[in-house]
Enzyme design. Structure first.
Site, PDB file in Angstrom:
ATOM      1  N   ASP A 103      -3.983  -4.011   7.560  1.00  0.00           N
ATOM      2  CA  ASP A 103      -4.798  -4.535   8.670  1.00  0.00           C
ATOM      3  C   ASP A 103      -6.269  -4.142   8.504  1.00  0.00           C
ATOM      4  OD1 ASP A 103      -2.319  -5.267   9.678  1.00  0.00           O
ATOM      5  OD2 ASP A 103      -2.201  -3.542  11.031  1.00  0.00           O
ATOM      6  N   ALA A 106      -1.553   0.632  -4.035  1.00  0.00           N
ATOM      7  CA  ALA A 106      -2.383   1.406  -4.960  1.00  0.00           C
ATOM      8  C   ALA A 106      -2.784   0.604  -6.192  1.00  0.00           C
ATOM      9  CB  ALA A 106      -1.637   2.668  -5.376  1.00  0.00           C
ATOM     10  N   TYR A 113      11.173  -0.424  19.288  1.00  0.00           N
ATOM     11  CA  TYR A 113      10.340  -1.446  19.957  1.00  0.00           C
ATOM     12  C   TYR A 113      10.978  -1.944  21.255  1.00  0.00           C
ATOM     13  CZ  TYR A 113       7.726  -1.939  15.594  1.00  0.00           C
ATOM     14  OH  TYR A 113       6.952  -1.713  14.503  1.00  0.00           O
ATOM     15  N   TRP A 114      10.157  -2.169  22.265  1.00  0.00           N
ATOM     16  CA  TRP A 114      10.572  -2.870  23.480  1.00  0.00           C
ATOM     17  C   TRP A 114       9.574  -4.025  23.623  1.00  0.00           C
ATOM     18  CZ3 TRP A 114      10.571   2.334  22.804  1.00  0.00           C
ATOM     19  CH2 TRP A 114      11.733   3.042  23.167  1.00  0.00           C
ATOM     20  N   ALA A 172      -2.966   0.055   6.649  1.00  0.00           N
ATOM     21  CA  ALA A 172      -3.684  -0.141   5.381  1.00  0.00           C
ATOM     22  C   ALA A 172      -4.041  -1.623   5.236  1.00  0.00           C
ATOM     23  CB  ALA A 172      -2.823   0.315   4.204  1.00  0.00           C
ATOM     24  N   GLY A 200      -1.285  -3.145  17.117  1.00  0.00           N
ATOM     25  CA  GLY A 200      -0.550  -4.344  16.722  1.00  0.00           C
ATOM     26  C   GLY A 200      -1.352  -4.970  15.589  1.00  0.00           C
ATOM     27  N   ASN A 254       2.615 -10.985   6.618  1.00  0.00           N
ATOM     28  CA  ASN A 254       3.154  -9.773   7.262  1.00  0.00           C
ATOM     29  C   ASN A 254       4.638  -9.914   7.598  1.00  0.00           C
ATOM     30  OD1 ASN A 254       2.301  -7.209   7.843  1.00  0.00           O
ATOM     31  ND2 ASN A 254       0.710  -7.879   9.263  1.00  0.00           N
TER      32      ASN A 254
HETATM   33  P1  ADP Z   1       0.201  -3.585   3.669  1.00  0.00           P
HETATM   34  O1  ADP Z   1      -0.163  -2.391   4.514  1.00  0.00           O
HETATM   35  O2  ADP Z   1      -0.105  -4.872   4.343  1.00  0.00           O
HETATM   36  O3  ADP Z   1       1.549  -3.503   3.027  1.00  0.00           O
HETATM   37  P2  ADP Z   1      -0.908  -2.732   1.132  1.00  0.00           P
HETATM   38  O4  ADP Z   1       0.067  -1.599   1.098  1.00  0.00           O
HETATM   39  O5  ADP Z   1      -0.908  -3.625  -0.043  1.00  0.00           O
HETATM   40  O6  ADP Z   1      -0.831  -3.604   2.456  1.00  0.00           O
HETATM   41  O7  ADP Z   1      -2.337  -2.063   1.284  1.00  0.00           O
HETATM   42  C1  ADP Z   1      -3.480  -2.777   1.654  1.00  0.00           C
HETATM   43  C2  ADP Z   1      -4.673  -2.184   0.942  1.00  0.00           C
HETATM   44  O8  ADP Z   1      -4.763  -0.793   1.236  1.00  0.00           O
HETATM   45  C3  ADP Z   1      -4.540  -2.249  -0.565  1.00  0.00           C
HETATM   46  O9  ADP Z   1      -5.011  -3.480  -1.052  1.00  0.00           O
HETATM   47  C4  ADP Z   1      -5.413  -1.081  -1.007  1.00  0.00           C
HETATM   48  O10 ADP Z   1      -6.780  -1.444  -0.988  1.00  0.00           O
HETATM   49  C5  ADP Z   1      -5.177  -0.061   0.107  1.00  0.00           C
HETATM   50  N1  ADP Z   1      -4.105   0.874  -0.278  1.00  0.00           N
HETATM   51  C6  ADP Z   1      -2.806   0.855   0.102  1.00  0.00           C
HETATM   52  N2  ADP Z   1      -2.122   1.875  -0.447  1.00  0.00           N
HETATM   53  C7  ADP Z   1      -2.996   2.561  -1.205  1.00  0.00           C
HETATM   54  C8  ADP Z   1      -2.929   3.735  -2.028  1.00  0.00           C
HETATM   55  N3  ADP Z   1      -1.789   4.395  -2.199  1.00  0.00           N
HETATM   56  N4  ADP Z   1      -4.050   4.145  -2.640  1.00  0.00           N
HETATM   57  C9  ADP Z   1      -5.226   3.504  -2.465  1.00  0.00           C
HETATM   58  N5  ADP Z   1      -5.367   2.401  -1.720  1.00  0.00           N
HETATM   59  C10 ADP Z   1      -4.274   1.913  -1.089  1.00  0.00           C
END
Ligand code: ADP
Length: 315
Positions: A265, A234, A107-108, A263, A35, A171
């Protein structure tokens, strides 16, 4: 002051941890626990200084599933002292379906114990009062009844007024809200209670119409948030801490993206951990970008420490 003392403090993350059932080979299901706010606590614990405690505030039931979840949380080193047990309720659950490499979720959670996490204002006040840093998210707000949102936000506003760092990741998950206007208004109320905001640009552009990362920063500054780190996949992260110069921190390279779950979190947790250790926002964000890059190179929301960049060794 002794190094150990300087490095002591406590972080509290507030929200819902669910049972995760993931489809694996042969029609089997693998059980896990995850979560957004728990994932953030997990990564904060991995990288926070040893003298820091990381606590999780939620509500679970008194059943076997809840017992197992608590044991799991304890096993990660995240504290469970602020987890309420509610007779007759159970944790929420979600299932990850894998079809031709694509993931979808069921989801439940509509009657999960966590929906009652803010029903006891005294418990909230005690937990928040004992923390230096408090983290919550738009998902935390989305699962609560309107009066419970108000109870939680008033405690967070009190924390902000007393100088604590209150951290909010919007979020934004429209599926969890029955009304878009209420979703936007509640996210904005969450931001007003925060001192540090960790939004994802994608979500903000989609749901608030921001044309650029700069407009996200300006919109939240206008709501009274001093510090903002906008995550943009990215494209890296843009930092606006108080009146300091705006900084862009590039994403770290990922050899092969395996699973983007967590990513944001993992970025949040490791960023807060490094700020707690005394890093500058730019240093903390650069470290967190490496952690997030490693996390999306592996399966699952909670990636083991061995597979992640070495945090500072304070043992
Ligand atoms: P969320 O998961 O909350 O949508 P993001 O997608 O912006 O957040 O990703 C959070 C962090 O993860 C980014 O700031 C970056 O550091 C890393 N990240 C996400 N996607 C990539 C990617 N394709 N390549 C490299 N780093 C990434």
């Amino acid at each position: 002051m002794a190094e150990e003392e300087r490095m002591a403090g406590s972080m509290l993350s507030i929200g819902e941890c669910m049972v995760e059932l993931m489809q694996v080979e042969g029609g089997m299901l693998r059980k896990g626990y995850a979560g957004d706010t728990f994932n953030t606590a997990y990564y904060a614990r991995l990288f926070a200084p040893a003298g820091w405690t990381v606590e999780y505030l939620t509500a679970v039931g008194t059943d076997v599933v809840s017992d197992e979840m608590l044991s799991f949380i304890e096993g990660t080193g995240v504290g469970t002292a602020h987890i309420a047990r509610i007779e007759g309720r159970m944790p929420g659950l979600y299932m990850i379906h894998l079809k031709e490499g694509e993931r979808s979720f069921s989801y439940w959670r509509s009657t999960s114990a966590a929906k009652l996490l803010a029903d006891d204002p005294d418990r909230l006040r005690t937990a928040i009062g004992s923390a230096d840093v408090v983290f919550f998210s738009g998902i935390t707000l989305a699962i609560l009844a309107a009066d419970a949102v108000e109870t939680l936000l008033s405690e967070l506003r009190r924390a902000k007024a007393t100088g604590k760092r209150v951290v909010f990741d919007p979020n934004i998950r429209p599926r969890l809200w029955d009304d878009v206007a209420r979703m936007r208004a509640t996210i904005e109320a969450g931001a007003r209670a925060a001192t540090l905001l960790l939004p994802s640009f994608d979500d903000e552009a989609t749901h608030f119409g921001d044309a650029s990362v700069g407009s996200t920063i300006e919109r939240y500054h206008a709501l009274g948030v001093a510090d903002i780190a906008v995550k943009d996949g990215a494209n890296g992260v843009t930092l606006q801490f108080g009146g300091e110069e705006r900084l862009h921190i590039p994403a770290a390279p990922v050899a092969r993206i395996v699973d983007t779950t967590s990513a944001g979190d993992s970025f949040n947790g490791s960023f807060l951990a490094r700020l707690a250790a005394g890093d500058s926002p730019a240093e903390a964000a650069a470290f967190a970008a490496h952690v997030a890059a490693a996390v999306i190179g592996h399966h699952g929301a909670l990636v083991e420490r061995e597979k992640l960049p070495g945090g500072p060794d304070r043992e």
